[in-house]
Design an enzyme around this catalytic site. Structure first.
Site, PDB file in Angstrom:
ATOM      1  CD  GLU A 182      68.386  75.823  37.209  1.00 43.40           C
ATOM      2  OE1 GLU A 182      68.952  74.725  37.213  1.00 43.40           O
ATOM      3  OE2 GLU A 182      68.863  76.838  36.639  1.00 43.40           O
ATOM      4  CD  GLU A 187      75.687  75.918  33.509  1.00 43.37           C
ATOM      5  OE1 GLU A 187      76.402  75.975  32.509  1.00 43.37           O
ATOM      6  OE2 GLU A 187      74.482  75.691  33.463  1.00 43.37           O
ATOM      7  CG  HIS A 224      74.420  70.900  33.513  1.00 47.56           C
ATOM      8  ND1 HIS A 224      74.228  72.231  33.309  1.00 47.56           N
ATOM      9  CD2 HIS A 224      75.437  70.519  32.706  1.00 47.56           C
ATOM     10  CE1 HIS A 224      75.112  72.651  32.425  1.00 47.56           C
ATOM     11  NE2 HIS A 224      75.849  71.626  32.046  1.00 47.56           N
ATOM     12  CG  ASP A 276      72.696  73.191  37.262  1.00 46.08           C
ATOM     13  OD1 ASP A 276      71.653  73.776  37.600  1.00 46.08           O
ATOM     14  OD2 ASP A 276      73.189  73.280  36.122  1.00 46.08           O
ATOM     15  CG  HIS A 280      70.661  78.392  32.786  1.00 43.32           C
ATOM     16  ND1 HIS A 280      71.333  77.279  33.241  1.00 43.32           N
ATOM     17  CD2 HIS A 280      71.448  79.450  33.086  1.00 43.32           C
ATOM     18  CE1 HIS A 280      72.476  77.664  33.771  1.00 43.32           C
ATOM     19  NE2 HIS A 280      72.578  78.960  33.709  1.00 43.32           N
ATOM     20  CD  GLU A 317      73.691  72.456  28.429  1.00 44.48           C
ATOM     21  OE1 GLU A 317      73.382  72.280  29.623  1.00 44.48           O
ATOM     22  OE2 GLU A 317      73.287  73.415  27.763  1.00 44.48           O
ATOM     23  CG  HIS A 356      72.673  78.536  37.821  1.00 45.15           C
ATOM     24  ND1 HIS A 356      73.755  77.765  37.511  1.00 45.15           N
ATOM     25  CD2 HIS A 356      71.582  77.764  37.541  1.00 45.15           C
ATOM     26  CE1 HIS A 356      73.340  76.576  37.077  1.00 45.15           C
ATOM     27  NE2 HIS A 356      72.031  76.560  37.085  1.00 45.15           N
TER      28      HIS A 356
HETATM   29 ZN   LIG Z   1      70.763  75.037  36.506  1.00 41.77          ZN
END
Ligand SMILES: [Zn+2]
Length: 257
Positions: free
Chosen positions: A181, A35, A121, A46, A176, A123, A37
């Site tokens: 990260e 996804e 991640h 991730d 995020h 979620e 970033h």
């Molecule tokens: Zn991430």
């Protein structure tokens, strides 16, 4: 004791896997996501980060690192920007549960007694647990056990993480593509960080609930939910050591070595 195999399971031969099982190795499955970033980090951040943590853990415990799950549950717009960014490629929750269930079930069938599921991640949490739990229910009379880690950060003492944030800790939902990260990627894969594209950003509104479909003012245009410019290589190196130590400690506590 460091891993004498791999540590990447996908680069091992079947006799090596057989021997690792006979020697009671832990197999670690990282579950990530593909996804957005932000404009500065790659879409498989991730996956890259938990795989790096897993490799560090394999230097300190009898662990081999399974081929990770590259796709994960969709992000909510408030915690990852959601599905409005090109490149974000997600699974539905039932697919993720089925994937983890099948893979963990396969490890148990092969004879691994120690299985670790490391979720990165946010979620994915809940779905990975459910998949591992279903695999264990199906396995029935087994002495295999699963260590399910919702977040590597959860294994680290909060007091160690707080100094990483010069201001107040913003909360995990907006961390995020931001400080943590970005720092970790600067330390571990600086070749993949687009230094000239790092931005600080936030949504115009960050309500404590979700709208479906999402209202555009709750999604930052860049996909960065907080201050990515505060990320540094030094912070990343410290965080990496904390994460490897934390996950190693969890494995040694539950599995012995
Ligand atoms: Zn991430």
């Amino acid at each position: 004791m460091a891993t004498k195999y791999g540590p990447l399971m996908g680069e091992m031969t079947w006799p090596e896997v057989r021997d690792a099982i006979a020697e009671n190795y832990n197999v670690l499955l990282a579950v990530g996501a593909t996804e957005q970033h932000g404009p500065h980090l790659p879409i498989t951040t991730d996956v890259i980060l938990p795989t790096a943590v897993a490799k560090g853990v394999a230097e300190r415990t009898k662990t081999i690192v399974a081929t990770p799950i590259y796709y994960g549950m969709q992000s909510k717009p408030l915690s990852g920007g959601g599905q409005s960014f090109p490149g974000t490629t997600s699974l539905r929750g039932t697919t993720l549960i089925a994937l983890v269930r099948d893979i963990v079930g396969e490890f148990v069938r092969q004879g691994f007694k120690k299985v670790t599921v490391l979720t990165w991640h946010m979620e994915n949490i809940g779905f990975t647990y459910e998949g591992a739990d279903l695999a264990m229910r199906e396995a029935r009379n087994t002495d295999s056990r699963v260590l399910s880690i919702d977040s590597a950060f959860g294994t680290v003492d909060k007091k160690l993480i707080e100094p990483m944030f010069p201001e107040e800790f913003p909360g995990w939902d907006v961390e995020h593509a931001a400080i943590i990260e970005t720092s970790l990627m600067l330390a571990l894969r600086p070749d993949l960080v687009r230094l000239d594209r790092i931005v600080d950003d936030e949504a115009e509104r960050h309500p404590p609930y979700d709208m479906i479909p999402a209202t555009p003012d709750t999604i930052p245009k860049s996909g960065v939910l907080y201050k990515a410019t505060l990320g540094t290589k030094e912070k990343g190196e410290k965080l990496y050591e904390m994460l490897v130590s934390g996950v190693t400690k969890a494995i040694k506590t539950e599995f012995g070595e």
